[in-house]
Design an enzyme around this catalytic site. Structure first.
Site, PDB file in Angstrom:
ATOM      1  CG  ASP A 400      -2.125   1.322   1.240  1.00  0.00           C
ATOM      2  OD1 ASP A 400      -2.587   1.353   0.133  1.00  0.00           O
ATOM      3  OD2 ASP A 400      -1.480   1.507   2.469  1.00  0.00           O
ATOM      4  CD  GLU A 453      -2.426   2.912  -2.775  1.00  0.00           C
ATOM      5  OE1 GLU A 453      -3.530   3.025  -3.347  1.00  0.00           O
ATOM      6  OE2 GLU A 453      -1.613   2.923  -2.381  1.00  0.00           O
TER       7      GLU A 453
END
Length: 721
Positions: A400, A453
């Site tokens: 993330d 990401e």
């Protein structure tokens, strides 16, 4: 009496709770040439009974909780057991030699102890035939560290740990404790402040918000997925269609989320019916705040107890593997919350958090960022990743907020960050961490996938490390996602002026190995559901949904859809309620659902969609300039089959074109495989007319097709030799 054999200053430190080496005072102490003495510390106790070679003896109370018992010379730890205040009869924790070794210290302080999850935290184990729990924690600034729990009435003076490393590792083996024991750390900081902390390496925690660590044996579960683990391999040339799931809101039963075990069978069956190859779980690492969706983690080594035990989670993964479904986990090594019971200022000082910025809290999330310069912090994070792959059999990790890790100035204004040694804004330590992460994951667990990401054009995210890249397998193509949504929000009448939004992403589609996400981030915070993003009346909205999801399937790159998107969840997603499954009783939603299942099965079964889809050779434009009709068309090709291809046509206007001529040379056969406007999918039924080959003087130069509104057509074509 004990003062004759013990240093009075050491005794004072023990009694006051500041002793860093209690083992030199407690346990079996040589008194003289003819006898030993067992010295115990039981603050608050009036008496202590000891079982010595089968006989019950009562230790002498000296003062301030110090007890002792004279024993024959050569007394061994197996010769006696102590009756604890909670009634437990067990061996003496302070009679054992250190279990944390020099090799542990060397590797940990180098940041390369890749099995650190078997050495840190609370480890159920046998030592010299005696079962118990080994407690180990890193707290270099602490004066004293104790483990507290029901077993010592949460009294931090009873079980202080021994400092076994110059860099601040503390340990204590407590015999007689077992799995399920609840515990916390009591830490006396350098300033004398008493801190109560959960275990950074804890493998289980009480249901939030209790935040109490729990002793877990991660090796107890018996796995049945050997065949899956053996055959899983790199998916670069395999279909990868991911269903993104938030465990707590996929389905509810009796007013609450379904747990890991109940979810396993339902979710596996659903993914098979819908032809998804993998699920991706929003973080199930333990977290205190439900509204964080799991992205503010306090337990990096533990599945959240909200939905069951770690063993229940292992069953969940095992069952999905048995049904041929892989499991990917969202993992958050970029930042952590400020909750005082967890990592923040763990031993009274900034330990896990970076102090490089003038403002330590990240401006986007008001969380701390990790200190990637510190080897022990790097080891903590790497250990977390490897734990999930080793003990939980996870098949992939999606990292993330990679962008926030890569750039020192991410979210910060001028003056709020300091440049790197080269004067740049790149976070060199975080970059090295990500390379280290990808290197060790792929080395130790071949076939496991890593996803980034990352929202900028940072170079070589999916290039191999030895070529100067970060080493990820895939990068989320957030540019494709934003361009697609920006285009679809425009009324079809005006889309001709925004055609570049539709075609631009192809010009960089092969720069990295991309995944095309329609993720949870796009259906929260007032952004609306996918259905709410597209214009038109009800029929047009669902036509747009079929078009969007089929467009995603046809484009180069792996696929990800957040739960609810596959049947057009009407309202914005919330982590505090179930998806609106009752919508499947509505024909609009039910037929879209059927359409998505068909698309996914086509994607899974046809290698043109995924074989070599990270290479330019897998894609060839036919026409990207038809702005008048809002149409794009292209081939998807498989390296193994140069005689055939898939012809994909997307029509983004609401008009029906009964005869649309596409200039594509050399086609000798054209078979319709998929029409998103099919009546069975909720469409108008247009577009099913057999294509007409356009031939002049024996030369095939195009096809004439019926083009339905807001639709995708997929043909299998065969070329002339």
């Amino acid at each position: 009496m004990v003062e004759r054999i013990l240093n009075s200053e050491d005794i004072s430190l023990l009694i006051s709770g500041r002793q860093s080496n209690p083992h030199k005072l407690l346990g079996i102490i040589s008194e003289n040439s003819s006898q030993d003495r067992i010295i115990l510390f039981r603050p608050g106790a009036h008496s202590v009974a000891v079982e010595l070679q089968g006989n019950i003896e009562h230790a002498t109370h000296h003062h301030s909780g110090i007890f002792s018992l004279t024993t024959p010379k050569g007394t061994l730890l197996n010769d006696y057991r102590i009756y604890h205040q909670n009634g437990l009869l067990a061996h003496d924790p302070y009679a054992f030699s250190p279990l944390w070794g020099e090799i542990d210290s060397f590797l940990f302080h180098q940041g390369t102890h890749y099995k650190i999850y078997e050495r840190m935290g609370a480890i159920p184990c046998d030592v010299r035939g005696i079962s118990g729990v080994l407690f180990v924690v890193w707290a270099p600034h602490a004066q004293r560290v104790s483990v507290i729990g029901d077993f010592n009435f949460w009294n931090g003076l009873v079980n202080p740990l021994r400092k076994v490393s110059d860099s601040g590792v503390w340990e204590l083996f407590i015999p007689g404790l077992d799995e399920g024991t609840l515990y916390k750390w009591e830490i006396v900081s350098a300033s004398g402040e008493i801190l109560i902390k959960t275990d950074p390496y804890g493998k289980g925690f009480d249901v939030p918000p209790l935040a109490t660590s729990r002793v877990i044996n991660s090796d107890r579960y018996v796995w049945h997925d050997a065949e899956w683990m053996e055959k899983r391999s790199c998916t670069q040339d395999q279909p990868l269609s991911i269903y993104e799931v938030h465990v707590g809101s996929w389905q509810w039963q009796d007013g609450r989320p379904i747990g890991y075990r109940g979810l396993a069978e339902r979710l596996a069956q659903y993914c098979k019916e819908m032809s998804y190859t993998h699920i991706e779980l929003l973080p199930i690492t333990e977290h205190p705040l439900n509204e964080s969706w799991g992205y503010q983690v306090t337990g990096y080594y533990a599945p959240t107890w909200r939905y069951g035990s770690p063993e229940d989670f292992q069953f969940f993964v095992d069952h999905l593997h048995s049904e041929g479904i892989g499991v990917i986990l969202d993992w958050v090594p970029g930042h952590f919350p400020t909750d005082t019971f967890a990592l923040a200022h763990f031993d009274g000082e900034a330990l896990y958090e970076s102090v490089d910025h003038k403002e330590p809290l990240h401006p986007h999330w008001h969380t701390y960022t990790f200190d990637y310069r510190c080897n022990e912090v790097v080891n903590f994070l790497l250990g977390s990743a490897l734990f999930w792959l080793d003990k939980m059999h996870i098949d992939g990790l999606r990292v993330d907020a990679v962008t926030s890790m890569l750039y020192l100035d991410y979210g910060r204004k001028e003056g709020e960050w300091s440049p790197n040694i080269h004067g740049g804004k790149e976070n060199l330590d975080a970059i090295e961490f990500l390379k280290h992460f990808n290197f060790i994951v792929h080395k130790e667990f071949p076939g496991v996938m890593t996803f980034a990401e990352e929202s900028t054009d940072f170079p070589k995210v999916t290039e191999p490390i030895n070529s100067g890249g970060l080493g990820f397998d895939y990068k989320w193509n957030l540019g494709w996602m934003h361009d697609t949504f920006r285009y679809l929000k425009v009324d079809p009448i005006f889309r001709a002026y925004h055609h570049n939004d539709l075609t631009f992403s192809i010009w960089y589609a092969f720069k990295e190995n991309y995944l095309l996400p329609l993720s949870h981030d796009e259906v929260v915070h007032g952004k609306g559901s996918l259905l709410q993003k597209v214009p038109g009346d009800t029929w047009s909205k669902f036509a747009h949904m079929r078009l969007l999801l089929s467009y995603q399937i046809c484009q180069p790159g792996k696929k990800l859809v957040f739960m609810g998107g596959e049947f057009a969840q009407g309202r914005e997603w919330s982590p505090d309620r179930s998806l609106d499954w009752h919508l499947l009783d509505n024909p609009y939603h039910a037929t879209l659902h059927k359409c998505v299942a068909k698309m996914n099965s086509l994607y899974r079964d046809l290698p043109y969609f995924w074989q070599g889809d990270g290479k330019q050779e897998s894609f060839r434009w036919i026409d990207f300039k038809d702005t008048e009709n809002n149409v794009i068309s292209y081939y998807r090709l498989s390296g193994n089959d140069s005689n055939q291809a898939l012809l994909c046509i997307h029509h983004f206007s609401s008009g029906y074109i009964p005869s649309y001529v596409l200039h594509c040379q050399g086609i000798k056969m054209c078979q319709l495989l998929f029409n998103s406007d099919d009546i069975g999918f909720g469409g108008s039924g247009k577009g099913n007319r057999p294509p007409i080959l356009c031939i002049d003087h024996g030369f095939s130069w195009g096809i004439d097709i019926e083009l339905p509104p807001l639709a995708t057509l997929i043909f299998l074509v065969r070329f002339s030799n």
